[in-house]
Design a protein around this motif. Structure first.
Motif, short mmCIF file in Angstrom:
data_model
loop_
_atom_site.label_atom_id
_atom_site.label_comp_id
_atom_site.label_asym_id
_atom_site.label_seq_id
_atom_site.Cartn_x
_atom_site.Cartn_y
_atom_site.Cartn_z
N THR A 291 17.99 -5.88 -2.71
CA THR A 291 17.76 -4.47 -3.09
C THR A 291 19.07 -3.78 -3.45
N LYS A 292 20.02 -4.56 -3.94
CA LYS A 292 21.35 -3.99 -4.14
C LYS A 292 21.48 -3.15 -5.41
N ASP A 293 20.72 -3.50 -6.46
CA ASP A 293 20.80 -2.65 -7.65
C ASP A 293 19.57 -1.75 -7.72
N GLU A 294 19.65 -0.72 -8.56
CA GLU A 294 18.62 0.32 -8.58
C GLU A 294 17.24 -0.22 -8.95
N HIS A 295 17.20 -1.11 -9.95
CA HIS A 295 15.90 -1.65 -10.38
C HIS A 295 15.21 -2.41 -9.25
N ARG A 296 15.97 -3.26 -8.58
CA ARG A 296 15.39 -4.07 -7.50
C ARG A 296 15.00 -3.19 -6.31
N LEU A 297 15.80 -2.18 -6.07
CA LEU A 297 15.49 -1.23 -5.01
C LEU A 297 14.15 -0.55 -5.29
N HIS A 298 13.95 -0.12 -6.55
CA HIS A 298 12.69 0.53 -6.93
C HIS A 298 11.51 -0.43 -6.85
N SER A 299 11.74 -1.69 -7.22
CA SER A 299 10.67 -2.69 -7.13
C SER A 299 10.27 -2.91 -5.68
N GLY A 300 11.27 -3.00 -4.80
CA GLY A 300 10.98 -3.15 -3.37
C GLY A 300 10.25 -1.95 -2.81
N LYS A 301 10.66 -0.77 -3.25
CA LYS A 301 10.00 0.46 -2.81
C LYS A 301 8.55 0.49 -3.26
N LEU A 302 8.29 0.09 -4.50
CA LEU A 302 6.92 0.06 -5.01
C LEU A 302 6.05 -0.90 -4.20
N CYS A 303 6.60 -2.07 -3.88
CA CYS A 303 5.86 -3.03 -3.06
C CYS A 303 5.50 -2.43 -1.70
N LEU A 304 6.44 -1.73 -1.09
CA LEU A 304 6.19 -1.14 0.23
C LEU A 304 5.20 0.03 0.15
N ILE A 305 5.22 0.77 -0.96
CA ILE A 305 4.23 1.84 -1.15
C ILE A 305 2.83 1.25 -1.24
N ILE A 306 2.70 0.15 -1.99
CA ILE A 306 1.40 -0.52 -2.11
C ILE A 306 0.94 -1.02 -0.74
N LEU A 307 1.85 -1.62 0.01
CA LEU A 307 1.51 -2.12 1.35
C LEU A 307 1.13 -0.97 2.29
N THR A 308 1.77 0.19 2.11
CA THR A 308 1.43 1.37 2.91
C THR A 308 -0.01 1.79 2.65
N CYS A 309 -0.39 1.82 1.38
CA CYS A 309 -1.78 2.18 1.03
C CYS A 309 -2.77 1.17 1.57
N ILE A 310 -2.41 -0.10 1.52
CA ILE A 310 -3.27 -1.16 2.07
C ILE A 310 -3.43 -0.98 3.57
N ALA A 311 -2.31 -0.69 4.25
CA ALA A 311 -2.33 -0.58 5.71
C ALA A 311 -3.11 0.63 6.20
N GLU A 312 -3.32 1.61 5.32
CA GLU A 312 -4.10 2.81 5.68
C GLU A 312 -5.59 2.64 5.41
N ASP A 313 -5.94 1.69 4.58
CA ASP A 313 -7.31 1.58 4.10
C ASP A 313 -8.18 0.78 5.08
N GLN A 314 -9.30 1.37 5.48
CA GLN A 314 -10.19 0.76 6.46
C GLN A 314 -10.74 -0.57 5.97
N TYR A 315 -11.18 -0.60 4.71
CA TYR A 315 -11.78 -1.83 4.18
C TYR A 315 -10.75 -2.92 3.98
N ALA A 316 -9.57 -2.52 3.49
CA ALA A 316 -8.49 -3.50 3.31
C ALA A 316 -8.09 -4.09 4.66
N ASN A 317 -8.02 -3.23 5.67
CA ASN A 317 -7.67 -3.70 7.02
C ASN A 317 -8.71 -4.66 7.58
N ALA A 318 -9.97 -4.36 7.31
CA ALA A 318 -11.05 -5.25 7.79
C ALA A 318 -10.89 -6.64 7.19
N PHE A 319 -10.51 -6.68 5.91
CA PHE A 319 -10.28 -7.98 5.24
C PHE A 319 -9.04 -8.66 5.79
N LEU A 320 -7.96 -7.89 5.93
CA LEU A 320 -6.70 -8.46 6.44
C LEU A 320 -6.86 -9.08 7.82
#
Length: 613
Positions: free
Chosen positions: A306-335
């Protein structure tokens, strides 16, 4: 006979004494750039134009060379060319259609270059004319929709998508591109969906289709109802939503360690590069691939650097998606579904102090275990000078939200929790040892509080979601074993909370959060020391410590802490709008920059239509 060379629309004989001759199509372009209607003297002008091979470089360059005043003088001819291009899209002969599509690309890009600082309305007027814009754009979108849905040339479909990408990326800020109002009204969503739902077309055009859809769903999404978002939200076709198996991903193991993808989003489609290199030839009877697994593998690669800006943003986007997954009842049921087990080979950064896990020993577990593994991996590999505080906060939030679901639904997950506890304690040690450097840039107490409260979650509610009573015992053992780290943390936050500095309030919150951890340490340590003294043992084994812990639970007093299983839900509009706006701008810029001349080359296209019927 003298040889003929072709350069920039000129045909030049090898003899230098002769004037260079222009291609016929270039001469026709020059007529368009006069103020007179070119069809006045040549009634078949437009019909002939679309039989000529397009010279993209010349046409676009000519548009760019004119100043605003000169361009306005030939506006009627530009409008006329645009309208005749749209008419040609309805022709039966594909060569006319190809040439019309290419000409539209050059027109859009060339006019854009002259209107960089102006509004989308100027571009609409220059290309189409306000009075004809609605009907012309309706006809254009309908023609593109028909071409994308027809069982015709794949190259033709590719060119339609390129044209749409040209159209969508006219401005850096997609929400200022007023042309997109017509793309909203005359939706091509179903055509994009059709491409993604059929394996052959998905394999050929999937990347461009997904990038196009990603841009369209971001048009004024906070200001008005975006029809592409609405339609996407109700798609329930599994084949469409899982488009990755046919997009070039292979399972051949590659020996070199994969590197983080450095190509910015919206440039070129990913080949079987970074993801394929971490695939494994596992048992044929064990399912190893679905969209979420692919995403987790991708995240494990992207998030390691995550040392350059592009990779940092890509990592942030991945974590945002995982945040939404971790909040979702149906996604959690599957996980967390114990009947849905997978082997997920995440990429692990090479580190000297740990052995490489044997590939064949990958366990088959619910997917939530892979998510937790990914979070643990991030925690242990990013304790560095350029500390990615924002990503760490998001990482801890994902873990917390998963624990909240487990506590709420009493899911007893068989997971190696000790790896998580160890990672969290090491992170606390890092924050303390780099206190001065980190405090100059970050409020480390926010992160420290989140970590301490994760331990409080396990202490307070662990009996409802830890897999066995012995797991709860191991939690206490780990806290007692690492008591020095918690003691040091308490000393640090006590020091700062008793001073009248800027960190007084933040440090004070951590002080109060440590009450139960300190109660456990202060309760069990004297009993462990007493046990060692009575039994004349200088160094107790883990089992002996656990024996003392089990024997002294009854006399331990803990305080009930409120709100440990509560969290603020993710809100894009209020907190992440600026990030996504910049991300979309970056994608838009990259798409436009990478739709280069060679990308729109006719060579492949014309091979398919080599004869005129």
């Amino acid at each position: 006979m003298a040889q003929v060379e072709k350069r920039g629309g000129l045909l030049r004989k090898s003899s230098a004494s002769k004037k260079p001759l222009k291609e016929k199509v270039v001469l026709m372009y020059d007529e368009i750039f006069m103020t007179e209607d070119p069809s006045k003297c040549s009634p078949r002008f437009w019909e002939e134009l679309f039989l000529m091979k397009v010279n993209l470089e010349y046409l676009e360059g000519k548009l760019e060379s004119l100043d605003g005043e000169e361009l306005m003088k030939i506006k009627d001819n530009i409008n006329c060319l645009f309208q005749h291009c749209i008419q040609a899209l309805g022709e039966e002969h594909p060569i006319r259609v190809v040439n019309a599509l290419q000409t539209l690309c050059a027109l859009i890009r060339g006019v854009h270059q002259k209107n960089k600082s102006t509004s989308g309305f100027d571009i609409i007027n220059m290309l189409i004319g306000f009075d004809k814009a609605e009907l012309c754009m309706k006809n254009l979108m309908e023609s593109l929709d028909s071409l994308l849905c027809a069982e015709g040339s794949e190259s033709l479909k590719s060119l339609c998508l390129k044209l749409l990408l040209c159209l969508v990326t006219v401005t850096d800020n997609i929400s200022q591109n007023t042309i997109l109002e017509y793309v909203m009204i005359n939706s091509i969503f179903e055509a994009i969906l059709q491409i993604l739902s059929h394996p052959p077309s998905r394999r050929e055009h999937g990347y461009d289709a997904v990038v196009l859809l990603a841009l369209l769903v971001n048009y004024r999404k906070y200001e008005s109802v975006n029809p592409y978002i609405v339609k996407l939200s109700i798609v329930d076709d599994e084949a469409t939503l899982n488009s990755h198996p046919e997009m070039g991903l292979v399972t051949t193991p590659v020996s070199p360690a994969p590197t983080t993808p450095a190509t910015p989003l919206g440039t070129t489609p990913p080949s079987s590069d970074v993801i394929s290199s971490v695939e494994l030839p596992l048992d044929a009877d064990v399912q190893t691939s679905n969209l979420l697994i692919t995403f987790l593998k991708y995240s494990s690669i992207v998030m390691q650097d995550t040392k350059d800006e592009h990779r940092l943003h890509s990592g942030k986007l991945c974590l945002i998606i995982l945040t939404c997954i971790a909040e979702d009842q149906y996604a959690n049921a599957f996980l967390h579904d114990d009947n849905m087990n997978f082997r997920v080979n995440l990429h692990r950064m090479p580190m000297r102090h740990r052995k490489k896990a044997a590939d064949k020993n990958l366990p088959c577990r619910p997917l939530v275990c892979a998510v937790l593994d990914l979070m643990v991996e991030f925690i242990v590999t990013h304790m560095m000078k350029e500390f990615p505080m924002d990503l760490y906060v998001r990482c801890i939030q994902v873990v917390h939200k998963l624990l909240c679901y487990q506590k709420k639904c009493r899911v007893r997950l068989h997971y190696t929790w000790r790896e998580l506890w160890s990672a969290l304690i090491n992170l606390l040690k890092f924050l303390m040892s780099n206190e001065t450097v980190l405090l100059a840039k970050h409020n480390i107490f926010t992160l420290a509080l989140m970590i301490v409260n994760l331990f409080n979650m396990f202490i307070t509610y662990g009996d409802t979601f830890l897999p066995t009573p012995s797991s709860y015992d191991e939690l206490y053992y780990e806290i007692i074993r690492m008591h020095q780290s918690f003691d040091n943390l308490y000393s640090m936050v006590l020091r700062l909370s008793t001073n009248a500095g800027q960190w007084k309030e933040a440090a004070s919150k951590v002080t109060h959060a440590l009450v139960n951890i300190r109660a456990i340490i202060n309760h069990f340590n004297p009993k462990i020391e007493s046990y060692a003294a009575v039994n004349h043992i200088s160094q107790l084994s883990e089992e002996q410590v656990l024996e003392v812990v089990r024997a002294n639970y009854d006399t331990l007093t803990l305080k009930l802490q409120d709100g440990l299983d509560q969290y603020e839900r993710y809100s894009e509009q209020h907190k992440e709008a600026a990030f996504f706006k910049e991300l979309v701008r970056s994608i838009s810029t990259n798409v436009r920059r990478n739709l280069a001349f060679h990308t729109l080359s006719q060579e492949v296209l014309l091979k398919e239509f080599s004869t005129i019927s």
